[in-house]
Design a protein around this motif. Structure first.
Motif, PDB file in Angstrom:
ATOM      1  N   TYR A  34       0.814  -1.328   0.042  1.00 27.04           N
ATOM      2  CA  TYR A  34       0.058  -0.199   0.026  1.00 27.04           C
ATOM      3  C   TYR A  34       0.892   1.140  -0.087  1.00 27.04           C
ATOM      4  N   ILE A  35       0.871   2.197  -1.040  1.00 32.56           N
ATOM      5  CA  ILE A  35       1.818   3.039  -1.217  1.00 32.56           C
ATOM      6  C   ILE A  35       1.283   4.319  -1.454  1.00 32.56           C
ATOM      7  N   GLU A  36       1.974   5.535  -0.662  1.00 33.01           N
ATOM      8  CA  GLU A  36       1.747   6.789  -1.016  1.00 33.01           C
ATOM      9  C   GLU A  36       2.790   7.630  -1.513  1.00 33.01           C
ATOM     10  N   HIS A  37       2.547   8.794  -1.936  1.00 29.01           N
ATOM     11  CA  HIS A  37       3.550   9.686  -2.317  1.00 29.01           C
ATOM     12  C   HIS A  37       4.506  10.059  -0.974  1.00 29.01           C
ATOM     13  N   GLY A  38       5.739   9.834  -1.124  1.00 36.92           N
ATOM     14  CA  GLY A  38       6.658  10.172  -0.113  1.00 36.92           C
ATOM     15  C   GLY A  38       7.549  11.308  -0.382  1.00 36.92           C
ATOM     16  N   SER A  39       8.413  11.761   0.543  1.00 38.91           N
ATOM     17  CA  SER A  39       9.367  12.664   0.245  1.00 38.91           C
ATOM     18  C   SER A  39      10.265  12.372  -0.897  1.00 38.91           C
ATOM     19  N   GLU A  40      10.585  11.266  -0.969  1.00 37.10           N
ATOM     20  CA  GLU A  40      11.619  10.639  -2.165  1.00 37.10           C
ATOM     21  C   GLU A  40      11.126   9.751  -3.202  1.00 37.10           C
ATOM     22  N   GLY A  41       9.779   9.715  -3.260  1.00 38.12           N
ATOM     23  CA  GLY A  41       9.349   8.669  -4.227  1.00 38.12           C
ATOM     24  C   GLY A  41       8.098   8.101  -3.689  1.00 38.12           C
ATOM     25  N   CYS A  42       7.952   6.759  -4.024  1.00 34.20           N
ATOM     26  CA  CYS A  42       6.611   6.022  -3.663  1.00 34.20           C
ATOM     27  C   CYS A  42       7.156   5.352  -2.515  1.00 34.20           C
ATOM     28  N   GLN A  43       6.320   5.612  -1.493  1.00 31.19           N
ATOM     29  CA  GLN A  43       6.414   5.391   0.225  1.00 31.19           C
ATOM     30  C   GLN A  43       5.342   4.202   0.464  1.00 31.19           C
ATOM     31  N   VAL A  44       6.013   3.164   0.862  1.00 34.93           N
ATOM     32  CA  VAL A  44       5.150   2.038   1.553  1.00 34.93           C
ATOM     33  C   VAL A  44       4.780   2.279   2.742  1.00 34.93           C
ATOM     34  N   HIS A  45       3.463   2.144   2.931  1.00 34.28           N
ATOM     35  CA  HIS A  45       2.949   2.356   4.199  1.00 34.28           C
ATOM     36  C   HIS A  45       2.359   1.043   4.998  1.00 34.28           C
ATOM     37  N   ARG A  46       2.291   0.202   4.163  1.00 29.75           N
ATOM     38  CA  ARG A  46       1.596  -1.232   4.741  1.00 29.75           C
ATOM     39  C   ARG A  46       1.941  -2.304   3.564  1.00 29.75           C
ATOM     40  N   VAL A  47       1.994  -3.515   4.152  1.00 25.69           N
ATOM     41  CA  VAL A  47       2.600  -4.711   3.526  1.00 25.69           C
ATOM     42  C   VAL A  47       1.793  -5.897   4.133  1.00 25.69           C
ATOM     43  N   ASP A  48       0.908  -6.423   3.116  1.00 26.63           N
ATOM     44  CA  ASP A  48       0.278  -7.634   3.354  1.00 26.63           C
ATOM     45  C   ASP A  48       1.097  -8.815   2.666  1.00 26.63           C
ATOM     46  N   LEU A  49       1.163 -10.040   3.554  1.00 30.49           N
ATOM     47  CA  LEU A  49       1.619 -11.261   2.983  1.00 30.49           C
ATOM     48  C   LEU A  49       0.375 -11.978   2.505  1.00 30.49           C
ATOM     49  N   LEU A  50       0.361 -12.603   1.488  1.00 25.03           N
ATOM     50  CA  LEU A  50      -0.994 -13.018   0.730  1.00 25.03           C
ATOM     51  C   LEU A  50      -0.709 -14.499   0.768  1.00 25.03           C
TER      52      LEU A  50
END
Length: 112
Positions: free
Chosen positions: A96-112
């Motif tokens: 789950y990704i949002e714009h961060g200060s240096e690019g695409c920043q991950v805010h959540r990781v799900d193991l499927l």
């Protein structure tokens, strides 16, 4: 009265969905995991998903997504464990990704 209750419930669910809107949700197998020096960048870890060339909607700096330890100190180690487990076992993850200060920043990781 029944219409008013239905309206309030609808607004609640719409608001809840908007609160959890992400710029991107990328699903697949972990490609690479790179560890960076904190002196050169706030991108402590960068990750990409096999077959994905664009991790978020930024026009540039979007080929990988990063995890920044200082922005997620409580879950940083867990995110890393999930990514490494997925890489080792070949399982899919969802980032789950949002714009961060240096690019695409991950805010959540799900193991499927």
């Amino acid at each position: 009265m029944k219409t008013l209750v239905s309206f309030v419930i609808s607004i609640f669910f719409i608001g809840s969905n908007l609160a959890y809107a992400w710029d991107a949700q990328i699903t697949g197998k972990v490609g690479s995991i790179e560890v960076h020096s904190p002196k050169s960048s706030s991108k402590n870890i960068t990750v990409n998903i096999i077959g994905e060339t664009k991790m978020c909607t930024l026009p540039t700096n979007n080929a990988t997504a990063y995890i920044q330890k200082s922005s997620t100190p409580d879950t940083y180690q867990i995110m890393m464990s999930v990514l490494l487990s997925a890489k080792t076992t070949g399982k899919d993850v969802r980032l789950y990704i949002e714009h961060g200060s240096e690019g695409c920043q991950v805010h959540r990781v799900d193991l499927l």
